[in-house]
Scaffold this active site. Structure first.
Site, PDB file in Angstrom:
ATOM      1  N   VAL A 188      12.572 -18.895   5.318  1.00 20.49           N
ATOM      2  CA  VAL A 188      13.638 -19.900   5.354  1.00 20.49           C
ATOM      3  C   VAL A 188      12.950 -21.098   4.590  1.00 20.49           C
ATOM      4  O   VAL A 188      13.442 -21.574   3.620  1.00 20.49           O
ATOM      5  CB  VAL A 188      13.993 -20.362   6.619  1.00 20.49           C
ATOM      6  CG1 VAL A 188      14.978 -21.676   6.371  1.00 20.49           C
ATOM      7  CG2 VAL A 188      14.782 -19.370   7.368  1.00 20.49           C
ATOM      8  N   CYS A 189      11.780 -21.391   4.827  1.00 17.68           N
ATOM      9  CA  CYS A 189      11.140 -22.570   4.230  1.00 17.68           C
ATOM     10  C   CYS A 189      11.005 -22.298   2.622  1.00 17.68           C
ATOM     11  O   CYS A 189      11.043 -23.026   1.569  1.00 17.68           O
ATOM     12  CB  CYS A 189       9.727 -22.749   4.583  1.00 17.68           C
ATOM     13  SG  CYS A 189       9.711 -23.136   6.157  1.00 17.68           S
ATOM     14  N   THR A 190      10.821 -20.854   2.189  1.00 16.71           N
ATOM     15  CA  THR A 190      10.661 -20.713   0.659  1.00 16.71           C
ATOM     16  C   THR A 190      11.956 -20.985   0.050  1.00 16.71           C
ATOM     17  O   THR A 190      12.056 -21.506  -1.004  1.00 16.71           O
ATOM     18  CB  THR A 190      10.452 -19.082   0.736  1.00 16.71           C
ATOM     19  OG1 THR A 190       9.071 -18.916   1.361  1.00 16.71           O
ATOM     20  CG2 THR A 190      10.016 -18.704  -0.623  1.00 16.71           C
TER      21      THR A 190
END
Ligand code: BEZ
Length: 211
Positions: free
Chosen positions: A44-46
């Site tokens: 998700v962070c990516t």
């Protein structure tokens, strides 16, 4: 101690992917968005960092600087940046703080122990040119943020900083706005030459004044 709206954004000096930054000095006269993500090399962070990078021109247009932070090292962020560029179609184009010692995370209360003892949650702090906190958001690790919403709220903050108006539910840039209740009808006639519609004495709608 939680940071509240209207507080001065805590200042700090930290190592980032773009060198050492003194936060207040780096902000200068700009608006700023400081946002945390839980961990490098996570899915998700990516997608989030890629989406912020892709939208950088929109933030530039709004005189707003972006800066990310997580408890990973600057070296880790730099390694991860290649994956962001490869999978999200935009290279990292704003600094990301390496915060292995949790200094910035603790200063901004970004670690919520009942969610995770060690990782930052997804926080967003929008900071005005006066260094005051204008907006805070907190999301769990499992939910990615919406960059369009962050731009939308930035538009509202910048508009309402300049005019005696508020923005209604689901407002987006260009929609009608609400005249602040503290403004009398006589004042409103002067301040809003395009006129206004009073649906109720407390609910007066006028075209967006800077359009
Ligand atoms: C993610 O970015 O996908 C993620 C990071 C930390 C915990 C859970 C999900």
């Amino acid at each position: 101690m939680a940071i509240r709206l209207g507080d001065t954004a805590p200042d700090f000096t930290a190592d980032t992917t773009e060198g050492t930054i003194n936060f207040h000095q780096w902000l200068g006269d700009s608006w700023g968005i400081l946002f945390s993500h839980p961990k490098d090399f996570t899915p998700v962070c990516t997608t989030e960092l890629g989406a912020f990078a892709k939208a950088k021109a929109e933030f530039d247009k709004r005189n707003t600087k972006l800066i990310g932070v997580s408890v990973d090292s600057v070296e880790s962020h730099k390694g991860w940046a290649a994956d962001i560029a490869e999978t999200q179609g935009s290279p990292l184009n704003f600094p990301v703080i390496g915060d292995e010692d949790h200094r910035v995370a603790d200063l901004y209360d970004m670690i919520h122990p009942n969610a995770s003892d060690t990782l930052t949650v997804r926080t967003v702090f929008i900071i005005g040119p006066d260094k005051k906190v204008k907006l805070t958001l907190t999301y769990p690790a499992s939910t990615g943020r919406n960059v369009d919403e962050i731009i939308r709220v930035l538009d509202s903050l910048q508009l309402t900083a300049q005019y005696s108006v508020a923005t209604p539910v689901n407002w987006t840039d260009g929609d009608d706005v609400i005249i602040a209740p503290a403004i009398s009808d006589d004042e409103a006639k002067e301040k809003f030459p395009k006129g206004f519609k009073a649906l109720k004495p407390y609910l007066r709608v006028t075209p967006q004044p800077n359009r």
